[in-house]
Enzyme design. Structure first.
Site, short mmCIF file in Angstrom:
data_model
loop_
_atom_site.label_atom_id
_atom_site.label_comp_id
_atom_site.label_asym_id
_atom_site.label_seq_id
_atom_site.Cartn_x
_atom_site.Cartn_y
_atom_site.Cartn_z
N SER A 1 0.96 -0.57 0.01
CA SER A 1 0.34 0.18 0.16
C SER A 1 1.13 1.52 -0.06
O SER A 1 2.26 1.56 0.12
CB SER A 1 -0.86 0.03 1.03
OG SER A 1 -1.38 0.92 1.36
N TYR B 1 -2.23 -0.48 10.35
CA TYR B 1 -2.47 -0.92 9.38
C TYR B 1 -0.85 -0.52 8.35
O TYR B 1 -0.54 -1.73 7.58
CB TYR B 1 -2.89 0.70 8.92
CG TYR B 1 -3.43 -0.50 6.92
CD1 TYR B 1 -3.92 -1.29 6.62
CD2 TYR B 1 -3.17 0.73 6.09
CE1 TYR B 1 -4.56 -2.37 5.38
CE2 TYR B 1 -3.40 0.64 4.69
CZ TYR B 1 -4.22 -0.72 3.80
OH TYR B 1 -3.98 -1.12 2.71
N LYS C 1 2.06 -2.72 6.44
CA LYS C 1 2.29 -2.72 4.62
C LYS C 1 3.67 -2.67 5.16
O LYS C 1 3.80 -2.61 3.90
CB LYS C 1 1.01 -1.65 4.25
CG LYS C 1 -0.29 -1.90 4.15
CD LYS C 1 -0.61 -2.94 3.87
CE LYS C 1 -1.89 -3.85 3.12
NZ LYS C 1 -2.10 -4.30 2.13
#
Length: 281
Positions: A145, A158, A162
Protein backbone atom coordinates in the site's frame (compact mmCIF):
# COMPACT_ATOMS: atom_id res chain seq x y z
CA UNK A 1 6.61 -12.78 -18.73
CA UNK A 2 5.48 -11.98 -22.26
CA UNK A 3 2.78 -14.62 -22.59
CA UNK A 4 -0.09 -15.07 -20.14
CA UNK A 5 -2.57 -17.03 -22.26
CA UNK A 6 -2.79 -20.65 -21.17
CA UNK A 7 -1.04 -19.96 -17.88
CA UNK A 8 -2.40 -20.05 -14.32
CA UNK A 9 -2.86 -17.09 -11.97
CA UNK A 10 -3.40 -17.46 -8.23
CA UNK A 11 -5.03 -14.52 -6.43
CA UNK A 12 -5.67 -14.19 -2.70
CA UNK A 13 -8.28 -11.75 -1.50
CA UNK A 14 -10.03 -12.49 -4.78
CA UNK A 15 -13.57 -12.03 -3.48
CA UNK A 16 -13.74 -8.28 -4.06
CA UNK A 17 -11.87 -5.11 -4.91
CA UNK A 18 -8.38 -5.30 -6.37
CA UNK A 19 -8.25 -9.10 -6.11
CA UNK A 20 -11.45 -9.51 -8.10
CA UNK A 21 -10.27 -6.96 -10.68
CA UNK A 22 -6.95 -8.78 -11.11
CA UNK A 23 -8.74 -12.10 -11.54
CA UNK A 24 -10.90 -10.61 -14.30
CA UNK A 25 -7.88 -9.01 -15.96
CA UNK A 26 -5.93 -12.28 -15.96
CA UNK A 27 -8.94 -14.17 -17.31
CA UNK A 28 -9.20 -11.60 -20.12
CA UNK A 29 -5.62 -12.54 -21.01
CA UNK A 30 -6.66 -16.19 -21.27
CA UNK A 31 -5.35 -17.36 -17.91
CA UNK A 32 -6.97 -19.89 -15.61
CA UNK A 33 -7.50 -18.34 -12.18
CA UNK A 34 -7.38 -19.84 -8.70
CA UNK A 35 -9.36 -17.60 -6.36
CA UNK A 36 -8.81 -17.58 -2.61
CA UNK A 37 -10.82 -15.49 -0.18
CA UNK A 38 -11.79 -15.90 3.46
CA UNK A 39 -15.37 -15.47 2.21
CA UNK A 40 -15.91 -18.51 0.02
CA UNK A 41 -19.17 -17.11 -1.31
CA UNK A 42 -17.37 -13.98 -2.51
CA UNK A 43 -14.76 -16.16 -4.25
CA UNK A 44 -17.60 -18.01 -5.98
CA UNK A 45 -19.10 -14.67 -7.07
CA UNK A 46 -15.79 -13.69 -8.64
CA UNK A 47 -15.64 -17.05 -10.41
CA UNK A 48 -19.13 -16.40 -11.82
CA UNK A 49 -18.07 -12.96 -13.07
CA UNK A 50 -14.99 -14.51 -14.70
CA UNK A 51 -17.14 -17.16 -16.36
CA UNK A 52 -19.48 -14.50 -17.75
CA UNK A 53 -16.67 -12.26 -19.00
CA UNK A 54 -14.33 -14.97 -20.28
CA UNK A 55 -16.28 -18.14 -21.11
CA UNK A 56 -14.09 -21.20 -21.16
CA UNK A 57 -11.59 -19.92 -18.61
CA UNK A 58 -11.08 -22.38 -15.76
CA UNK A 59 -11.62 -21.10 -12.23
CA UNK A 60 -10.87 -22.63 -8.84
CA UNK A 61 -12.63 -20.59 -6.12
CA UNK A 62 -11.95 -21.58 -2.52
CA UNK A 63 -12.52 -20.26 1.00
CA UNK A 64 -9.06 -19.72 2.47
CA UNK A 65 -7.88 -17.84 5.56
CA UNK A 66 -4.43 -16.69 4.43
CA UNK A 67 -3.31 -16.23 8.04
CA UNK A 68 -3.67 -20.02 8.46
CA UNK A 69 -0.51 -21.63 7.11
CA UNK A 70 -1.90 -25.17 6.73
CA UNK A 71 -4.98 -23.78 4.94
CA UNK A 72 -2.78 -21.96 2.42
CA UNK A 73 -0.68 -25.09 1.95
CA UNK A 74 -3.85 -27.09 1.29
CA UNK A 75 -4.97 -24.50 -1.25
CA UNK A 76 -1.60 -24.73 -3.00
CA UNK A 77 -1.92 -28.52 -3.10
CA UNK A 78 -5.30 -28.19 -4.76
CA UNK A 79 -4.07 -25.60 -7.27
CA UNK A 80 -1.22 -27.80 -8.45
CA UNK A 81 -3.29 -31.00 -8.35
CA UNK A 82 -6.18 -29.43 -10.30
CA UNK A 83 -4.55 -26.84 -12.57
CA UNK A 84 -1.11 -28.40 -12.81
CA UNK A 85 0.93 -25.25 -12.28
CA UNK A 86 1.02 -21.66 -11.02
CA UNK A 87 2.62 -18.92 -13.11
CA UNK A 88 1.43 -15.68 -11.55
CA UNK A 89 1.01 -15.44 -7.79
CA UNK A 90 -0.80 -12.40 -6.36
CA UNK A 91 -0.46 -12.20 -2.58
CA UNK A 92 -3.20 -9.63 -2.24
CA UNK A 93 -5.45 -10.38 0.75
CA UNK A 94 -5.59 -7.51 3.23
CA UNK A 95 -7.56 -5.93 6.07
CA UNK A 96 -7.56 -2.53 7.77
CA UNK A 97 -7.19 -1.73 11.46
CA UNK A 98 -6.67 1.87 12.54
CA UNK A 99 -6.33 3.83 15.74
CA UNK A 100 -3.70 5.56 17.86
CA UNK A 101 -0.94 3.00 18.14
CA UNK A 102 -0.66 2.90 21.94
CA UNK A 103 -4.41 2.34 22.28
CA UNK A 104 -4.64 -0.67 19.94
CA UNK A 105 -4.79 -4.00 21.81
CA UNK A 106 -2.17 -6.61 20.98
CA UNK A 107 -4.87 -8.96 19.72
CA UNK A 108 -5.81 -6.43 17.02
CA UNK A 109 -2.17 -6.07 15.96
CA UNK A 110 -1.94 -9.85 15.78
CA UNK A 111 -5.05 -9.93 13.60
CA UNK A 112 -3.78 -7.45 11.01
CA UNK A 113 -0.27 -8.90 10.91
CA UNK A 114 -1.80 -12.35 10.50
CA UNK A 115 -3.52 -11.33 7.27
CA UNK A 116 -1.35 -8.55 5.84
CA UNK A 117 2.08 -10.01 6.63
CA UNK A 118 1.76 -13.70 7.45
CA UNK A 119 -0.70 -14.12 4.59
CA UNK A 120 2.15 -13.12 2.27
CA UNK A 121 4.70 -15.32 4.00
CA UNK A 122 2.34 -18.31 4.00
CA UNK A 123 1.69 -17.84 0.30
CA UNK A 124 5.39 -17.56 -0.44
CA UNK A 125 6.21 -20.74 1.49
CA UNK A 126 3.41 -22.74 -0.10
CA UNK A 127 3.72 -21.62 -3.72
CA UNK A 128 7.20 -20.32 -4.49
CA UNK A 129 9.22 -23.54 -4.11
CA UNK A 130 6.86 -25.29 -6.54
CA UNK A 131 6.84 -22.35 -8.96
CA UNK A 132 10.64 -22.23 -8.90
CA UNK A 133 10.78 -25.99 -9.51
CA UNK A 134 8.71 -25.51 -12.68
CA UNK A 135 11.75 -23.69 -14.09
CA UNK A 136 9.51 -21.47 -16.21
CA UNK A 137 8.95 -17.74 -16.38
CA UNK A 138 6.52 -16.43 -13.80
CA UNK A 139 5.73 -13.45 -11.63
CA UNK A 140 4.87 -12.70 -8.00
CA UNK A 141 2.84 -9.61 -7.07
CA UNK A 142 2.73 -8.62 -3.40
CA UNK A 143 0.07 -6.09 -2.48
CA UNK A 144 1.37 -3.57 0.03
CA UNK A 145 0.00 0.00 0.00
CA UNK A 146 1.12 3.59 -0.12
CA UNK A 147 0.70 3.17 3.63
CA UNK A 148 3.73 0.89 3.33
CA UNK A 149 5.74 3.77 1.86
CA UNK A 150 4.53 6.72 3.93
CA UNK A 151 3.60 6.84 7.60
CA UNK A 152 0.41 8.55 8.72
CA UNK A 153 -1.44 9.19 12.00
CA UNK A 154 -4.41 7.13 13.23
CA UNK A 155 -3.59 4.14 11.01
CA UNK A 156 -0.56 2.71 12.76
CA UNK A 157 -1.58 -0.97 12.75
CA UNK A 158 -2.28 -0.86 9.02
CA UNK A 159 0.87 1.09 8.25
CA UNK A 160 3.06 -1.27 10.28
CA UNK A 161 1.59 -4.27 8.47
CA UNK A 162 2.02 -2.66 5.06
CA UNK A 163 5.61 -1.51 5.68
CA UNK A 164 6.22 -5.16 6.54
CA UNK A 165 4.35 -6.30 3.43
CA UNK A 166 6.53 -4.03 1.29
CA UNK A 167 9.66 -5.44 2.91
CA UNK A 168 8.41 -8.98 2.26
CA UNK A 169 7.71 -8.21 -1.39
CA UNK A 170 11.09 -6.52 -1.89
CA UNK A 171 12.83 -9.44 -0.21
CA UNK A 172 11.01 -11.90 -2.47
CA UNK A 173 12.22 -9.95 -5.50
CA UNK A 174 15.83 -9.89 -4.27
CA UNK A 175 15.83 -13.55 -3.23
CA UNK A 176 14.44 -14.68 -6.57
CA UNK A 177 17.08 -12.70 -8.45
CA UNK A 178 19.92 -13.78 -6.17
CA UNK A 179 19.07 -17.47 -6.50
CA UNK A 180 18.86 -17.35 -10.30
CA UNK A 181 15.13 -18.03 -10.51
CA UNK A 182 13.23 -17.30 -13.70
CA UNK A 183 10.50 -15.72 -11.59
CA UNK A 184 10.28 -11.96 -11.24
CA UNK A 185 8.43 -9.94 -8.60
CA UNK A 186 6.58 -6.68 -8.07
CA UNK A 187 5.14 -4.83 -5.12
CA UNK A 188 1.80 -3.10 -5.65
CA UNK A 189 1.28 0.05 -3.57
CA UNK A 190 -2.27 1.27 -4.19
CA UNK A 191 -3.52 4.65 -3.10
CA UNK A 192 -7.21 5.23 -2.46
CA UNK A 193 -9.15 2.61 -4.44
CA UNK A 194 -12.88 1.90 -4.51
CA UNK A 195 -12.74 -1.36 -2.59
CA UNK A 196 -14.72 -2.63 0.38
CA UNK A 197 -11.76 -2.65 2.80
CA UNK A 198 -12.95 0.50 4.60
CA UNK A 199 -16.55 -0.70 4.92
CA UNK A 200 -15.36 -4.09 6.16
CA UNK A 201 -13.22 -2.39 8.79
CA UNK A 202 -16.17 -0.25 9.90
CA UNK A 203 -18.50 -3.28 10.07
CA UNK A 204 -16.03 -5.71 11.60
CA UNK A 205 -16.46 -6.71 15.22
CA UNK A 206 -13.32 -6.16 17.27
CA UNK A 207 -11.22 -9.18 18.15
CA UNK A 208 -12.35 -11.01 21.31
CA UNK A 209 -11.26 -9.05 24.35
CA UNK A 210 -10.77 -5.81 22.39
CA UNK A 211 -13.01 -2.76 22.27
CA UNK A 212 -12.64 -0.33 19.34
CA UNK A 213 -11.26 3.01 20.56
CA UNK A 214 -12.76 6.36 19.64
CA UNK A 215 -9.78 6.99 17.36
CA UNK A 216 -10.27 3.65 15.62
CA UNK A 217 -13.95 4.31 14.99
CA UNK A 218 -13.12 7.84 13.79
CA UNK A 219 -10.52 6.74 11.25
CA UNK A 220 -12.81 3.96 9.98
CA UNK A 221 -15.49 6.55 9.23
CA UNK A 222 -13.04 8.94 7.58
CA UNK A 223 -11.64 6.15 5.41
CA UNK A 224 -15.12 5.16 4.22
CA UNK A 225 -15.81 8.76 3.19
CA UNK A 226 -12.44 9.19 1.46
CA UNK A 227 -12.81 5.95 -0.50
CA UNK A 228 -16.33 6.88 -1.59
CA UNK A 229 -15.26 10.36 -2.72
CA UNK A 230 -11.78 9.78 -4.16
CA UNK A 231 -11.36 6.07 -4.82
CA UNK A 232 -10.40 4.97 -8.33
CA UNK A 233 -11.83 1.86 -9.95
CA UNK A 234 -9.98 -1.38 -9.15
CA UNK A 235 -9.95 -2.29 -12.86
CA UNK A 236 -7.44 0.52 -13.42
CA UNK A 237 -5.18 -1.04 -10.80
CA UNK A 238 -5.46 -4.44 -12.45
CA UNK A 239 -4.42 -2.92 -15.79
CA UNK A 240 -1.25 -1.57 -14.18
CA UNK A 241 -0.52 -4.95 -12.64
CA UNK A 242 -0.76 -6.73 -15.99
CA UNK A 243 1.45 -4.09 -17.62
CA UNK A 244 4.01 -4.42 -14.80
CA UNK A 245 4.18 -8.18 -15.31
CA UNK A 246 4.90 -7.72 -19.01
CA UNK A 247 7.48 -4.99 -18.29
CA UNK A 248 9.06 -6.73 -15.26
CA UNK A 249 8.45 -3.52 -13.29
CA UNK A 250 9.15 -3.78 -9.57
CA UNK A 251 7.12 -0.97 -7.99
CA UNK A 252 3.52 -0.54 -9.11
CA UNK A 253 1.91 2.77 -8.15
CA UNK A 254 -1.71 3.63 -8.83
CA UNK A 255 -1.29 7.40 -8.51
CA UNK A 256 1.57 8.97 -10.43
CA UNK A 257 2.18 11.80 -7.94
CA UNK A 258 3.25 9.25 -5.33
CA UNK A 259 6.54 8.86 -7.22
CA UNK A 260 7.34 12.50 -6.43
CA UNK A 261 6.28 11.93 -2.82
CA UNK A 262 8.79 9.07 -2.54
CA UNK A 263 11.57 11.45 -3.61
CA UNK A 264 10.40 14.08 -1.12
CA UNK A 265 10.28 11.49 1.66
CA UNK A 266 13.80 10.26 0.90
CA UNK A 267 15.16 13.83 0.96
CA UNK A 268 13.43 14.58 4.24
CA UNK A 269 14.78 11.41 5.85
CA UNK A 270 18.27 12.18 4.55
CA UNK A 271 17.95 15.48 6.42
CA UNK A 272 17.09 13.43 9.54
CA UNK A 273 13.61 14.96 9.75
CA UNK A 274 10.12 13.54 10.23
CA UNK A 275 8.56 13.10 6.76
CA UNK A 276 5.37 15.02 6.03
CA UNK A 277 1.99 13.35 5.73
CA UNK A 278 1.28 12.37 2.13
CA UNK A 279 -1.94 12.80 0.16
CA UNK A 280 -2.98 9.22 -0.63
CA UNK A 281 -5.68 10.27 -3.13
Amino acid sequence: MQELSGKVAVVTGAGSGIGRAMALAFAAEGMSVALADIDGGAAEETAALVAAAAPGVTTLPRAVDVSDGPAVEGFADEVFDTLGQADVLCLNAGVFVGGVIWEVPAVEIDHILGVNLHGILNGARSFLPRMIAQDTEGHVVTTASVAGLFGSPFSGPYGISKFAAFAAGETIAHDLAATGSKLRASVLCPGIIKTDIANKAARRDASPGATPSDAQQFVNGVLVDVVNEHGIDPSLVAERVVDAIFDEQFLILTHDHHADAICDRAETLANLELPPIVDYT
